[in-house]
Design a protein around this motif. Structure first.
Motif, PDB file in Angstrom:
ATOM      1  N   THR A  68      31.546  45.792  32.027  1.00 54.52           N
ATOM      2  CA  THR A  68      32.966  45.915  31.455  1.00 54.52           C
ATOM      3  C   THR A  68      33.484  47.386  31.982  1.00 54.52           C
ATOM      4  O   THR A  68      34.813  47.280  32.048  1.00 54.52           O
ATOM      5  N   TYR A  69      32.848  48.378  31.697  1.00 55.20           N
ATOM      6  CA  TYR A  69      33.277  49.788  32.016  1.00 55.20           C
ATOM      7  C   TYR A  69      33.349  50.202  33.550  1.00 55.20           C
ATOM      8  O   TYR A  69      34.078  50.737  34.105  1.00 55.20           O
ATOM      9  N   ALA A  70      32.145  49.578  34.333  1.00 57.78           N
ATOM     10  CA  ALA A  70      32.052  50.005  35.485  1.00 57.78           C
ATOM     11  C   ALA A  70      31.822  48.919  36.553  1.00 57.78           C
ATOM     12  O   ALA A  70      32.344  48.994  37.584  1.00 57.78           O
ATOM     13  N   GLY A  71      31.122  47.744  36.142  1.00 52.33           N
ATOM     14  CA  GLY A  71      30.931  46.494  37.130  1.00 52.33           C
ATOM     15  C   GLY A  71      32.203  46.047  37.769  1.00 52.33           C
ATOM     16  O   GLY A  71      32.436  45.974  38.720  1.00 52.33           O
ATOM     17  N   TYR A  72      33.036  45.899  36.619  1.00 52.33           N
ATOM     18  CA  TYR A  72      34.266  44.871  36.915  1.00 52.33           C
ATOM     19  C   TYR A  72      35.117  45.886  37.999  1.00 52.33           C
ATOM     20  O   TYR A  72      35.815  45.386  38.880  1.00 52.33           O
ATOM     21  N   PRO A  73      35.477  47.235  37.566  1.00 56.81           N
ATOM     22  CA  PRO A  73      36.275  48.056  38.475  1.00 56.81           C
ATOM     23  C   PRO A  73      35.800  48.303  39.933  1.00 56.81           C
ATOM     24  O   PRO A  73      36.384  48.062  40.733  1.00 56.81           O
ATOM     25  N   LEU A  74      34.223  48.254  39.905  1.00 62.57           N
ATOM     26  CA  LEU A  74      33.756  48.493  41.350  1.00 62.57           C
ATOM     27  C   LEU A  74      33.976  47.138  42.042  1.00 62.57           C
ATOM     28  O   LEU A  74      34.240  47.201  43.290  1.00 62.57           O
ATOM     29  N   LEU A  75      33.660  45.812  41.340  1.00 58.85           N
ATOM     30  CA  LEU A  75      33.822  44.662  42.200  1.00 58.85           C
ATOM     31  C   LEU A  75      35.327  44.473  42.589  1.00 58.85           C
ATOM     32  O   LEU A  75      35.521  43.932  43.551  1.00 58.85           O
ATOM     33  N   LEU A  76      36.413  44.994  41.523  1.00 56.60           N
ATOM     34  CA  LEU A  76      37.672  44.832  41.775  1.00 56.60           C
ATOM     35  C   LEU A  76      37.999  45.436  43.225  1.00 56.60           C
ATOM     36  O   LEU A  76      38.851  45.149  44.084  1.00 56.60           O
ATOM     37  N   ALA A  77      37.519  46.788  43.258  1.00 53.81           N
ATOM     38  CA  ALA A  77      37.787  47.704  44.292  1.00 53.81           C
ATOM     39  C   ALA A  77      37.324  47.368  45.608  1.00 53.81           C
ATOM     40  O   ALA A  77      37.938  47.131  46.629  1.00 53.81           O
ATOM     41  N   LEU A  78      35.791  46.515  45.587  1.00 54.53           N
ATOM     42  CA  LEU A  78      35.592  45.935  46.920  1.00 54.53           C
ATOM     43  C   LEU A  78      36.268  44.554  47.336  1.00 54.53           C
ATOM     44  O   LEU A  78      36.349  44.530  48.407  1.00 54.53           O
ATOM     45  N   LEU A  79      36.831  43.820  46.280  1.00 61.20           N
ATOM     46  CA  LEU A  79      37.401  42.713  46.834  1.00 61.20           C
ATOM     47  C   LEU A  79      38.821  43.203  47.094  1.00 61.20           C
ATOM     48  O   LEU A  79      39.535  42.505  47.997  1.00 61.20           O
ATOM     49  N   ALA A  80      39.427  44.123  46.636  1.00 61.14           N
ATOM     50  CA  ALA A  80      40.849  44.635  47.188  1.00 61.14           C
ATOM     51  C   ALA A  80      40.632  45.145  48.523  1.00 61.14           C
ATOM     52  O   ALA A  80      41.786  45.111  49.177  1.00 61.14           O
ATOM     53  N   ARG A  81      39.632  45.651  48.942  1.00 64.42           N
ATOM     54  CA  ARG A  81      39.340  46.119  50.375  1.00 64.42           C
ATOM     55  C   ARG A  81      39.383  45.156  51.087  1.00 64.42           C
ATOM     56  O   ARG A  81      39.724  45.428  52.431  1.00 64.42           O
TER      57      ARG A  81
END
Length: 397
Positions: A16-29
């Protein structure tokens, strides 16, 4: 089994705090950055919701009048929720400068006033605002740029916490930078999943009045735009500035009201989620619906860890997975240390840099305590749309 429950709860917190933001950032790239939106100056109505705002309403109006935007394309409308102080008198003093006032005959809350304000709006774009936040001079120009794209139904700006309010203010500012990171990546993927209610602009033609009793009107408005296929864009250069609540307890009260609205939305998820857009459903669940559940995962992690002490598992290998000794003691020690730091830093919150670093566990624990309080408010029906505003520090000081 005890160890599995423990690690599932930890995994949920970390995701919730770290996994989603990191996955989101990778997909956004994987997506090309959006090209810059062209300049545009549609007609805009600023709706300022106000209840007993005599201390700040003049600053707010002066701030709106000073915005770098064509005056002939700007309507400023103050929605006075039957205030019993000098709010209406102060607003009327700006009538010659074109500021308009609507006063509700009785107190009905921000949502109903905003719904009525939309019917009085003349602008193509309606900007929903609060009386306690101030905009940067160029905020409105940046905020309306995304509307040059006909697929965009809403846009919102970035929230900037004014520095100088100690560790609580620093932690709140860090939190909004974290939120900005998430919102930027969601927008790059196509659309954000939520808007900040104090700088939220929507196309007037797409505005739908949320049902009575809604607590978080900005979230419901966002969900309705997404469900009809519109995009909601984060415009980080459109900045709004505010200060935090005077005390940590005031901040807990404010957050518990917001999270009561989040639970209300969770219980209505079938009507809110854009089920035909699975990627967006994943974003909404991860960003908005999972966070109120984190305190229960924290509690489960603590209880299962304690259970592993009372009933020590036996395991030949993967001892850490089953919480066999000594891992049950080590992990409990880390949890106890975290909560002790959260407790101890409350008294140090304004004294030095070290205290401000140590205050981060306090901020996290208080935020999750507010989530529990929000659930209780929702289940008891104590949170209504006519909530009393938690005081904020005066941004002019």
């Amino acid at each position: 089994m005890i160890g599995i429950l423990f690690w599932l709860s930890v995994l949920f917190i970390v995701y919730t705090y770290a996994g989603y933001p990191l996955l989101l950032a990778l997909l956004a790239r994987t997506r090309k950055p959006r090209p810059p939106y062209p300049d545009t100056t549609p007609t805009v109505t600023i709706l300022i919701a106000a209840f007993n705002e005599e201390q700040v309403i003049a600053h707010k109006i002066e701030n709106c009048l000073a915005l770098d935007y064509p005056a002939d394309k700007l309507q400023i409308l103050v929605l006075n929720d039957a205030s019993d102080d000098r709010t209406a008198e102060i607003v009327n003093g700006y009538a010659q400068k074109g500021v308009e006032l609507y006063t509700a005959p009785k107190r009905v809350g921000k949502l109903i006033n905003v719904n009525h304000g939309v019917t009085l709006a003349r602008g193509e774009i309606v900007l929903i605002s609060d009386a306690t936040n101030l905009y940067s001079p160029d905020a409105l120009r940046h905020l309306v740029k995304p509307f040059s794209d006909p697929h965009v139904g809403g846009a919102f700006g970035s929230r900037q916490i004014v520095r100088g309010d100690g560790a609580l203010g620093d932690s709140e500012g860090l939190y909004w930078k974290y939120e900005s990171f998430i919102q930027s990546n969601e927008t790059r993927l196509g659309t954000s999943t939520n808007a900040f209610g104090d700088i939220f602009a929507i196309r007037r033609e797409l505005s739908e009045a949320p049902p009575a009793g809604v607590i978080n009107d900005d979230f419901i408005l966002t969900m309705r735009l997404l469900k009809r296929g519109s995009q909601v864009i984060y415009a980080p250069l459109a900045r709004t500035h505010e200060r935090i609540s005077p005390t940590a307890q005031d901040e807990i009260t404010r957050r518990s009201r917001m999270i009561a609205g989040r639970y209300q939305a969770i219980f209505q998820f079938g009507h809110l989620l854009p089920l035909r857009r699975p990627m967006l459903v994943w974003q909404i669940l991860s960003h908005k619906f999972f966070r109120p559940l984190v305190p229960f995962a924290m509690l489960l992690a603590l209880l299962t860890n304690l259970a592993a002490l009372v009933f020590p598992p036996t395991a030949g290998s993967w001892r850490w997975l089953w919480l066999a000794p000594p891992f049950n003691w080590v992990l409990l020690g880390l949890q106890v240390l975290f909560y002790l730091l959260a407790w101890a830093a409350q008294g140090l919150e304004r004294k030095n840099t070290l205290a401000r670093i140590l205050y981060l566990p306090t901020f996290l624990v208080n935020s999750n305590f507010a989530a529990v309080a929000g659930l209780i408010r929702f289940l008891r029906g104590r949170q209504t749309s006519t909530w009393a505003r938690v005081p904020r520090r005066d941004i002019q000081k």
